[in-house]
Design a protein around this motif. Structure first.
Motif, short mmCIF file in Angstrom:
data_model
loop_
_atom_site.label_atom_id
_atom_site.label_comp_id
_atom_site.label_asym_id
_atom_site.label_seq_id
_atom_site.Cartn_x
_atom_site.Cartn_y
_atom_site.Cartn_z
N ARG A 166 0.84 -1.19 0.00
CA ARG A 166 0.00 0.00 0.00
C ARG A 166 0.88 1.24 0.00
NH1 ARG A 166 -3.77 0.53 4.67
NH2 ARG A 166 -2.02 -0.33 5.82
N VAL A 167 0.45 2.25 -0.72
CA VAL A 167 1.23 3.49 -0.80
C VAL A 167 1.05 4.30 0.48
CG1 VAL A 167 1.10 3.57 -3.31
CG2 VAL A 167 -0.67 4.71 -1.95
N VAL A 168 1.93 5.25 0.66
CA VAL A 168 1.90 6.08 1.86
C VAL A 168 0.99 7.28 1.63
CG1 VAL A 168 4.22 5.37 2.47
CG2 VAL A 168 3.90 7.43 1.12
N PRO A 169 0.52 7.94 2.69
CA PRO A 169 -0.30 9.15 2.51
C PRO A 169 0.45 10.21 1.70
CG PRO A 169 -0.44 8.36 4.77
CD PRO A 169 0.62 7.54 4.11
N GLY A 170 -0.31 10.95 0.93
CA GLY A 170 0.29 11.99 0.09
C GLY A 170 -0.60 12.30 -1.10
N ASP A 171 -0.05 13.03 -2.04
CA ASP A 171 -0.80 13.45 -3.23
C ASP A 171 -0.61 12.45 -4.37
OD1 ASP A 171 -1.73 15.79 -2.01
OD2 ASP A 171 0.09 16.89 -2.55
N TYR A 172 -1.72 12.13 -5.04
CA TYR A 172 -1.70 11.20 -6.17
C TYR A 172 -2.61 11.74 -7.27
CZ TYR A 172 0.58 8.11 -2.86
OH TYR A 172 1.46 7.58 -1.96
N ARG A 173 -2.47 11.14 -8.44
CA ARG A 173 -3.29 11.54 -9.57
C ARG A 173 -3.81 10.29 -10.27
NH1 ARG A 173 -3.36 16.69 -10.32
NH2 ARG A 173 -4.37 16.52 -12.36
N ALA A 174 -4.98 10.44 -10.89
CA ALA A 174 -5.54 9.38 -11.72
C ALA A 174 -5.68 9.92 -13.13
CB ALA A 174 -6.90 8.94 -11.19
N ARG A 175 -5.24 9.12 -14.11
CA ARG A 175 -5.29 9.54 -15.51
C ARG A 175 -6.11 8.52 -16.30
NH1 ARG A 175 0.30 9.45 -17.90
NH2 ARG A 175 0.58 11.50 -16.91
N LEU A 176 -7.22 8.97 -16.85
CA LEU A 176 -8.04 8.11 -17.70
C LEU A 176 -7.66 8.37 -19.15
CD1 LEU A 176 -10.40 6.06 -17.79
CD2 LEU A 176 -11.95 8.01 -18.05
N LEU A 177 -7.34 7.29 -19.87
CA LEU A 177 -6.94 7.40 -21.27
C LEU A 177 -7.95 6.71 -22.15
CD1 LEU A 177 -4.09 6.57 -19.48
CD2 LEU A 177 -3.16 7.52 -21.57
N VAL A 178 -8.41 7.42 -23.16
CA VAL A 178 -9.33 6.88 -24.16
C VAL A 178 -8.71 7.17 -25.52
CG1 VAL A 178 -11.67 6.85 -25.07
CG2 VAL A 178 -11.29 7.30 -22.64
N GLY A 179 -8.08 6.17 -26.10
CA GLY A 179 -7.36 6.39 -27.34
C GLY A 179 -6.19 7.33 -27.10
N THR A 180 -6.10 8.40 -27.87
CA THR A 180 -5.01 9.38 -27.71
C THR A 180 -5.38 10.51 -26.76
OG1 THR A 180 -5.80 10.58 -29.67
CG2 THR A 180 -4.12 8.90 -30.03
N ASP A 181 -6.61 10.53 -26.27
CA ASP A 181 -7.06 11.57 -25.34
C ASP A 181 -6.89 11.09 -23.90
OD1 ASP A 181 -7.78 13.21 -27.45
OD2 ASP A 181 -9.82 12.41 -27.53
N ASP A 196 -1.23 6.59 14.94
CA ASP A 196 -0.19 7.52 15.36
C ASP A 196 1.13 7.24 14.64
OD1 ASP A 196 0.46 5.14 16.54
OD2 ASP A 196 0.54 5.90 18.59
N ALA A 197 1.06 6.53 13.52
CA ALA A 197 2.28 6.22 12.77
C ALA A 197 2.89 7.49 12.19
CB ALA A 197 1.96 5.23 11.64
N ARG A 198 4.21 7.58 12.22
CA ARG A 198 4.92 8.70 11.63
C ARG A 198 5.10 8.46 10.13
NH1 ARG A 198 10.30 8.41 14.93
NH2 ARG A 198 10.01 6.29 14.16
N GLN A 205 7.91 0.93 5.98
CA GLN A 205 7.10 -0.26 5.71
C GLN A 205 6.94 -0.47 4.21
OE1 GLN A 205 2.76 -0.12 6.24
NE2 GLN A 205 2.94 -1.90 7.58
N TYR A 206 6.62 0.62 3.49
CA TYR A 206 6.42 0.52 2.04
C TYR A 206 7.70 0.05 1.35
CZ TYR A 206 5.77 1.84 -2.82
OH TYR A 206 5.71 1.81 -4.18
N ASP A 207 8.83 0.65 1.69
CA ASP A 207 10.10 0.29 1.05
C ASP A 207 10.44 -1.17 1.29
OD1 ASP A 207 10.32 2.90 0.17
OD2 ASP A 207 11.68 3.52 1.78
N TRP A 301 3.19 0.18 10.94
CA TRP A 301 4.48 0.27 11.62
C TRP A 301 5.61 -0.14 10.68
CZ3 TRP A 301 0.33 -2.39 13.99
CH2 TRP A 301 -0.32 -1.66 15.00
N PRO A 302 6.82 0.33 10.97
CA PRO A 302 7.97 -0.10 10.17
C PRO A 302 8.28 -1.56 10.48
CG PRO A 302 8.71 1.19 12.06
CD PRO A 302 7.20 1.26 12.05
N PRO A 303 9.01 -2.25 9.60
CA PRO A 303 9.35 -3.64 9.87
C PRO A 303 10.20 -3.77 11.13
CG PRO A 303 10.62 -2.79 8.02
CD PRO A 303 9.56 -1.78 8.33
N THR A 304 9.94 -4.79 11.89
CA THR A 304 10.71 -5.02 13.11
C THR A 304 12.11 -5.52 12.79
OG1 THR A 304 9.96 -7.32 13.27
CG2 THR A 304 8.58 -5.63 14.33
N ASP A 305 12.99 -5.47 13.79
CA ASP A 305 14.34 -5.99 13.61
C ASP A 305 14.30 -7.48 13.25
OD1 ASP A 305 15.32 -3.49 14.22
OD2 ASP A 305 15.77 -3.97 16.31
#
Length: 355
Positions: A166-181, A196-198, A205-207, A301-305
């Motif tokens: 799963r991706v982390v919180p932040g800004d994302y975009r969705a792009r719908l493509l129909v042919g060349t448009d 309360d995760a930082r 965790q993602y990496d 949470w991040p991965p444990t040791d």
């Protein structure tokens, strides 16, 4: 709700019980309808309805700005009840409209991060999980995960799956493509306020999960290569059967096939045929790595040791086997190809052919 040819608003008839409505309220852009003595109803996310203007209906297709989704971790759905309402789907809910049903081969949806990198692509002509592309309104839910690990036909997993992280919180975009448009909309993935995760915890965790995902893809890619090579070797053996080259080919293939089998069986439990087979046959490196990812993906949470230590041990063993395969490719397989060319094995050999 919609517009007819005269651009006049029409009412939307809902199949709801006829009960008194005692109050209406809008909370966080959701319409709340109170009914006397019955319950209350929610019309989630008015944002799409608010964008249904004449311009939206004049276009051949349109992608609507979505509601900002929440990244829900361990605080997701718990149980179910026939008396409980249905939550919105987990993930980013994207709505789009086609005036007419489009050609599915030219419709796709891309998810991009803030830097413009494409994280995932969904296609309307995907046989397994097609992107909805019907005339009128369509809804698609991105589950907030990046690409899954590569698999192969007949793969059976026990301790984990192929799901991307799963991706982390932040800004994302969705792009719908129909042919060349194309058309893009943005949204913010918000962190669950109950967590309360930082940010650095979620990124770690993602990496970690992305690293295991990529290693699983490399392992499964290796297994697919081994199986393709084995099929071709078997075909050469079959064509050499009954010829002067039969004995020489047999000598070439015996140790080569044994080495390939040893690598494959170290990476994957080849006796698995069903979900219950791992009860009798121990899982191998790919499944163990997937199990580490499954455990490390729980919560925010991040991965444990301990998780990192187990991964490093399995990673070393996996890299050793992948290294063996590279040696086989550059050594045994190269020699096999050279000798087969010298022996002039028939390119095509039909049953009953007389030399």
């Amino acid at each position: 709700t919609g517009l007819d040819d005269g651009k006049k608003w029409q009412s939307l008839q809902l199949d709801l019980p006829i009960v008194p409505i005692t109050d209406l309220a809008v909370k966080e852009n959701t319409l709340v309808v109170a009914t006397q003595g019955r319950s209350f109803w929610l019309l989630d996310d008015l944002k799409v309805i608010q964008q249904l203007d004449e311009e939206a209906f004049d276009r051949k297709w349109v992608l609507f700005n979505p509601k900002d989704p929440w990244r829900r971790g361990m605080y997701g759905r718990w149980g179910g009840s026939p008396h409980r309402g249905e939550d919105l789907p987990d993930g980013a809910i994207l709505h789009y409209r086609f005036e007419q049903k489009p050609d599915s081969s030219i419709v796709s949806l891309e998810i991009l991060d803030a830097g413009g990198e494409v994280l995932r692509t969904f296609a309307a002509d995907d046989e397994e999980s097609p992107l909805p592309a019907e005339a009128g309104m369509n809804q698609f839910v991105w589950n907030l995960r990046t690409e899954d690990a590569e698999g192969f036909d007949g793969l059976v997993m026990w301790a984990g799956q192929l799901d991307g992280p799963r991706v982390v919180p932040g800004d994302y975009r969705a792009r719908l493509l129909v042919g060349t448009d194309s058309m893009e909309v943005g949204f913010e993935l918000k962190q669950d306020p109950r967590s309360d995760a930082r940010p650095e915890d979620l990124q770690a965790q993602y990496d970690f999960l992305a690293t295991i995902r990529d290693e699983l893809s490399a392992i499964h890619g290796c297994i697919k290569q081994i199986r393709v090579a084995r099929e071709q070797i078997d075909a050469v053996v079959q064509r050499a059967d009954g010829t002067d080259a039969e004995e020489a080919v047999a000598d070439l293939t015996q140790s080569l096939l044994e080495d390939m089998k040893a690598v494959e069986e170290a990476l994957y439990q080849t006796q698995n045929r069903s979900r219950q087979d791992p009860l009798n046959f121990p899982i191998r490196l790919n499944d163990k790595l997937a199990g580490v990812a499954r455990t490390a993906g729980i919560g925010d949470w991040p991965p444990t040791d301990q998780a990192r230590a187990v991964y490093e041990e399995l990673h070393g063993q996996a890299q050793e086997q992948l290294g063996h395969w590279e040696q086989i490719r550059s050594g045994g397989l190269a020699e096999f190809n050279s000798r087969v060319a010298e022996l002039q094995i028939p390119a095509v050999r039909l049953e009953g052919t007389v030399d």
